[in-house]
Design a protein around this motif. Structure first.
Motif, PDB file in Angstrom:
ATOM      1  N   LYS A  19       3.915  37.460  57.368  1.00  0.00           N
ATOM      2  CA  LYS A  19       4.769  36.569  58.167  1.00  0.00           C
ATOM      3  C   LYS A  19       4.031  35.315  58.669  1.00  0.00           C
ATOM      4  N   HIS A  20       2.705  35.435  58.809  1.00  0.00           N
ATOM      5  CA  HIS A  20       1.956  34.315  59.420  1.00  0.00           C
ATOM      6  C   HIS A  20       0.726  33.940  58.583  1.00  0.00           C
ATOM      7  N   MET A  21       0.474  32.645  58.519  1.00  0.00           N
ATOM      8  CA  MET A  21      -0.758  32.143  57.898  1.00  0.00           C
ATOM      9  C   MET A  21      -1.322  31.071  58.820  1.00  0.00           C
ATOM     10  N   THR A  22      -2.626  31.171  59.079  1.00  0.00           N
ATOM     11  CA  THR A  22      -3.294  30.131  59.872  1.00  0.00           C
ATOM     12  C   THR A  22      -4.260  29.381  58.969  1.00  0.00           C
ATOM     13  N   ILE A  23      -4.160  28.063  58.968  1.00  0.00           N
ATOM     14  CA  ILE A  23      -5.017  27.223  58.117  1.00  0.00           C
ATOM     15  C   ILE A  23      -6.384  27.105  58.800  1.00  0.00           C
ATOM     16  N   THR A  24      -7.221  28.143  58.547  1.00  0.00           N
ATOM     17  CA  THR A  24      -8.529  28.208  59.218  1.00  0.00           C
ATOM     18  C   THR A  24      -9.626  27.496  58.418  1.00  0.00           C
ATOM     19  N   ASN A  25      -9.516  27.497  57.080  1.00  0.00           N
ATOM     20  CA  ASN A  25     -10.613  26.951  56.235  1.00  0.00           C
ATOM     21  C   ASN A  25     -11.961  27.500  56.692  1.00  0.00           C
ATOM     22  N   HIS A  26     -12.004  28.759  57.039  1.00  0.00           N
ATOM     23  CA  HIS A  26     -13.188  29.348  57.667  1.00  0.00           C
ATOM     24  C   HIS A  26     -14.276  29.755  56.681  1.00  0.00           C
ATOM     25  N   GLY A  27     -13.914  29.882  55.406  1.00  0.00           N
ATOM     26  CA  GLY A  27     -14.943  30.347  54.450  1.00  0.00           C
ATOM     27  C   GLY A  27     -14.694  29.779  53.071  1.00  0.00           C
ATOM     28  N   TYR A  28     -15.779  29.592  52.355  1.00  0.00           N
ATOM     29  CA  TYR A  28     -15.721  29.005  51.009  1.00  0.00           C
ATOM     30  C   TYR A  28     -15.422  30.104  50.000  1.00  0.00           C
ATOM     31  N   HIS A  29     -14.605  29.780  48.996  1.00  0.00           N
ATOM     32  CA  HIS A  29     -14.237  30.777  47.986  1.00  0.00           C
ATOM     33  C   HIS A  29     -14.530  30.213  46.605  1.00  0.00           C
ATOM     34  N   GLY A  30     -15.555  30.770  45.954  1.00  0.00           N
ATOM     35  CA  GLY A  30     -15.908  30.262  44.624  1.00  0.00           C
ATOM     36  C   GLY A  30     -16.211  31.411  43.678  1.00  0.00           C
ATOM     37  N   TYR A  31     -16.469  31.060  42.431  1.00  0.00           N
ATOM     38  CA  TYR A  31     -16.678  32.053  41.376  1.00  0.00           C
ATOM     39  C   TYR A  31     -17.968  31.789  40.613  1.00  0.00           C
ATOM     40  N   LEU A  48       9.059  31.299  53.976  1.00  0.00           N
ATOM     41  CA  LEU A  48       8.884  32.741  54.256  1.00  0.00           C
ATOM     42  C   LEU A  48       7.777  33.017  55.263  1.00  0.00           C
ATOM     43  N   MET A  49       6.928  31.998  55.513  1.00  0.00           N
ATOM     44  CA  MET A  49       5.781  32.242  56.409  1.00  0.00           C
ATOM     45  C   MET A  49       5.808  31.228  57.542  1.00  0.00           C
ATOM     46  N   THR A  50       5.341  31.648  58.704  1.00  0.00           N
ATOM     47  CA  THR A  50       5.040  30.693  59.773  1.00  0.00           C
ATOM     48  C   THR A  50       3.613  30.194  59.515  1.00  0.00           C
ATOM     49  N   ILE A  51       3.499  28.903  59.255  1.00  0.00           N
ATOM     50  CA  ILE A  51       2.180  28.332  58.923  1.00  0.00           C
ATOM     51  C   ILE A  51       1.639  27.600  60.142  1.00  0.00           C
ATOM     52  N   HIS A  52       0.488  28.069  60.650  1.00  0.00           N
ATOM     53  CA  HIS A  52      -0.066  27.507  61.890  1.00  0.00           C
ATOM     54  C   HIS A  52      -1.291  26.660  61.595  1.00  0.00           C
ATOM     55  N   THR A  53      -1.255  25.416  62.086  1.00  0.00           N
ATOM     56  CA  THR A  53      -2.443  24.553  62.020  1.00  0.00           C
ATOM     57  C   THR A  53      -3.150  24.643  63.367  1.00  0.00           C
ATOM     58  N   PRO A  54      -4.380  25.202  63.385  1.00  0.00           N
ATOM     59  CA  PRO A  54      -5.049  25.433  64.680  1.00  0.00           C
ATOM     60  C   PRO A  54      -5.308  24.126  65.435  1.00  0.00           C
ATOM     61  N   SER A  55      -5.269  24.221  66.763  1.00  0.00           N
ATOM     62  CA  SER A  55      -5.664  23.068  67.597  1.00  0.00           C
ATOM     63  C   SER A  55      -7.186  22.951  67.546  1.00  0.00           C
ATOM     64  N   LEU A  56      -7.719  21.845  68.033  1.00  0.00           N
ATOM     65  CA  LEU A  56      -9.183  21.668  68.057  1.00  0.00           C
ATOM     66  C   LEU A  56      -9.828  22.787  68.868  1.00  0.00           C
ATOM     67  N   GLU A  57      -9.152  23.192  69.946  1.00  0.00           N
ATOM     68  CA  GLU A  57      -9.701  24.266  70.794  1.00  0.00           C
ATOM     69  C   GLU A  57      -9.750  25.590  70.036  1.00  0.00           C
ATOM     70  N   GLU A  58      -8.653  25.855  69.281  1.00  0.00           N
ATOM     71  CA  GLU A  58      -8.602  27.117  68.516  1.00  0.00           C
ATOM     72  C   GLU A  58      -9.643  27.111  67.398  1.00  0.00           C
ATOM     73  N   LYS A  59      -9.798  25.947  66.742  1.00  0.00           N
ATOM     74  CA  LYS A  59     -10.804  25.842  65.655  1.00  0.00           C
ATOM     75  C   LYS A  59     -12.201  26.103  66.231  1.00  0.00           C
ATOM     76  N   ALA A  60     -12.488  25.483  67.380  1.00  0.00           N
ATOM     77  CA  ALA A  60     -13.819  25.631  68.005  1.00  0.00           C
ATOM     78  C   ALA A  60     -14.040  27.091  68.423  1.00  0.00           C
TER      79      ALA A  60
END
Ligand code: LMR
Length: 325
Positions: A220-232, A283-295
């Motif tokens: 139901k929810h996705m947060t655009i965290t960009n918290h980790g790199y994904h490679g192969y 189908l999803m609630t997409i959340h863009t974190p605030s600067l405070e949430e990102k920090a």
């Protein structure tokens, strides 16, 4: 001189006996539509065209032939010749250094990631595969991971107590435990059903994997965290590769180089297109974190770097940080 009249069966032998093509089985765990799937098919086309059909590449997408852990064993045995696993899949092989790429906030951009994977540090890491009977041909730099769950994920405390699926990476396990998550190691092929049935509450992956595996239908929810790199890492069975005729090997190395350039461009485009497709699905609630949430999330996760130094080697982390500046 032997002639067809002297030996009538001779006429049946083709003038130039056609040798069977060299077959490369390329197995992977994402759909054919995901960036890695498209790149596997792109490599197939180049390899077959450039060798004039002397090489045949059979691509097996979406865990059709082997799922995560099995595929790594299969390439070591030579049951398949080529894979492109994510960094988080190399721990069980005993090559722990690749898990450094699973560190949250290791890179702030794809340019920083490419500076490491496509440079001398990446090359030195590929050499660590050789004692395992594997050769690393290339890094395919995909994109950044996002978090999904069935509850909103705004602040670090929102993750506490959730069961989240992870790859077979001790660094990712540490990352999730740092948030109070209960990590569940699981093959990628089992993830959709685990989300659908509630075996796990959430997971992390790039937009393109979330979309192509239809996770937006069961989260139901996705947060655009960009918290980790994904490679192969594109890998081959070492004895197979070394036995190839030199001209074929050189041609395939060229095809892989072109495919890597193709992947770099494709992955970024496809990731953004996947985000738009997920947004359009509604189908999803997409959340863009605030600067405070990102920090807050970065502050909560950075201690994992220190915690896991013994896993991948403190020196390697210092080298990477020095290289990216
Ligand atoms: C995962 O297992 O979540 C991903 O590594 C799958 C992939 O190959 O991108």
């Amino acid at each position: 001189m032997l002639t067809a009249t002297a030996l009538p069966w001779l006429a049946a032998v083709p003038a130039v006996a056609q040798t069977a093509p060299i077959t490369i089985k390329f197995s992977h765990v994402v759909t054919a539509e995901a960036p890695k799937g498209k790149a596997a098919d792109y490599f197939k086309r180049l390899a077959e065209e450039r060798t004039g059909g002397r090489v045949k590449v059979e691509v097996y997408p979406n865990s059709q032939l082997y799922k995560d852990k099995e595929e790594m064993e299969a390439v070591q045995l030579g049951a398949v010749q080529m894979l492109a696993p994510a960094f988080g899949k190399f721990g069980p092989l005993g090559v722990r250094e690749f898990e450094i790429f699973d560190l949250p906030y290791l890179f702030d951009s794809m340019e920083q990631a490419r500076k490491i994977t496509q440079g001398p540090i990446g090359a030195s890491l590929l050499r660590k595969l050789e004692p395992k009977g594997i050769l690393g041909l290339a890094f395919w730099d995909n994109s950044f991971k996002q978090m999904t769950a069935n509850t909103p994920l705004h602040m670090p405390e929102d993750y506490k107590g959730l069961k989240m699926r992870i790859q077979s990476s001790k660094v990712i396990e540490a990352q999730m435990r740092q948030l109070g998550v209960l990590p569940q190691m699981m093959a990628f092929s089992e993830l959709y059903q685990a989300l659908q049935t509630g075996v796990v509450d959430g997971q992390e992956n790039p937009f393109s994997n979330i979309y192509t595996q239809k996770m937006h239908e069961v989260q139901k929810h996705m947060t655009i965290t960009n918290h980790g790199y994904h490679g192969y890492v594109v890998i081959v069975n070492k004895p197979f590769w070394e036995k190839l005729p030199p001209d074929i090997r050189t041609t395939l190395e060229g095809a892989m180089k072109e495919t890597t350039a193709y992947f770099t461009k494709l992955a970024q485009e496809e990731d953004q297109q996947a985000l738009e497709a997920i947004r359009k699905s509604g189908l999803m609630t997409i959340h863009t974190p605030s600067l405070e949430e990102k920090a807050a999330l970065r502050t909560a996760l950075l201690p994992v770097h220190e915690q896991m130094k013994s896993r991948y080697g403190a020196e390697l982390l210092d080298q990477i940080n020095k290289e990216i500046g």
